[in-house]
Design a protein around this motif. Sequence first.
Motif, PDB file in Angstrom:
ATOM      1  N   GLY A 191      11.153  18.465  23.682  1.00 50.53           N
ATOM      2  CA  GLY A 191       9.759  18.645  23.292  1.00 50.53           C
ATOM      3  C   GLY A 191       9.359  17.858  22.060  1.00 50.53           C
ATOM      4  N   GLU A 192      10.308  17.250  21.362  1.00 55.33           N
ATOM      5  CA  GLU A 192       9.983  16.485  20.163  1.00 55.33           C
ATOM      6  C   GLU A 192       9.530  15.070  20.528  1.00 55.33           C
ATOM      7  OE1 GLU A 192      12.588  18.448  16.651  1.00 55.33           O
ATOM      8  OE2 GLU A 192      13.640  16.961  17.852  1.00 55.33           O
ATOM      9  N   THR A 193       8.748  14.472  19.635  1.00 56.99           N
ATOM     10  CA  THR A 193       8.223  13.129  19.824  1.00 56.99           C
ATOM     11  C   THR A 193       9.129  12.130  19.120  1.00 56.99           C
ATOM     12  OG1 THR A 193       5.991  14.028  19.810  1.00 56.99           O
ATOM     13  CG2 THR A 193       6.198  11.646  19.531  1.00 56.99           C
ATOM     14  N   ILE A 194       9.563  11.117  19.858  1.00 57.35           N
ATOM     15  CA  ILE A 194      10.400  10.062  19.281  1.00 57.35           C
ATOM     16  C   ILE A 194       9.520   8.853  18.997  1.00 57.35           C
ATOM     17  CG2 ILE A 194      12.327   8.473  19.662  1.00 57.35           C
ATOM     18  CD1 ILE A 194      13.526  10.572  21.535  1.00 57.35           C
ATOM     19  N   GLU A 195       9.529   8.410  17.743  1.00 56.68           N
ATOM     20  CA  GLU A 195       8.786   7.215  17.348  1.00 56.68           C
ATOM     21  C   GLU A 195       9.796   6.108  17.055  1.00 56.68           C
ATOM     22  OE1 GLU A 195       5.142   6.817  14.488  1.00 56.68           O
ATOM     23  OE2 GLU A 195       6.986   6.805  13.311  1.00 56.68           O
ATOM     24  N   THR A 196       9.608   4.958  17.670  1.00 57.62           N
ATOM     25  CA  THR A 196      10.538   3.841  17.528  1.00 57.62           C
ATOM     26  C   THR A 196       9.885   2.728  16.721  1.00 57.62           C
ATOM     27  OG1 THR A 196      11.453   4.402  19.685  1.00 57.62           O
ATOM     28  CG2 THR A 196      12.023   2.247  18.799  1.00 57.62           C
ATOM     29  N   SER A 197      10.579   2.254  15.691  1.00 56.67           N
ATOM     30  CA  SER A 197      10.115   1.123  14.885  1.00 56.67           C
ATOM     31  C   SER A 197      11.024  -0.062  15.167  1.00 56.67           C
ATOM     32  CB  SER A 197      10.170   1.467  13.396  1.00 56.67           C
ATOM     33  OG  SER A 197       9.367   2.586  13.115  1.00 56.67           O
TER      34      SER A 197
END
Length: 103
Positions: free
Chosen positions: A51-57
């Motif tokens: 359920g968590e949001t993964i942000e990729t840089s």
Amino acid sequence: MAPVGNFDQPILHGLCTMGHATRQVINGVASGDSTKLKSIKAHFPSPVYPGETIETSVWIDKTNPHVVIFTARVVERNVVVLSNTLAEFSCKLSPSIQDKAKL
């Protein structure tokens, strides 16, 4: 299985986390063509919970335009879940990644 690994709740397996982040990188710098990915290396400092949001840089290496360095973090907890991650591609890359994936 979570208690066996000393976790209070179920986690997303590290390789699954890497798969989601890698998919974001491929979509962003290789026009979604996974056949261009040659190799990948990653470090898994923290788990991701469902359920968590993964942000990729993503950063394209200035000395080698076939290589990207990327990190992934969980937005809700502001925790890095992939670090020191390097992906090598068979083609010169151009940036266009701007999306987030929620698990």
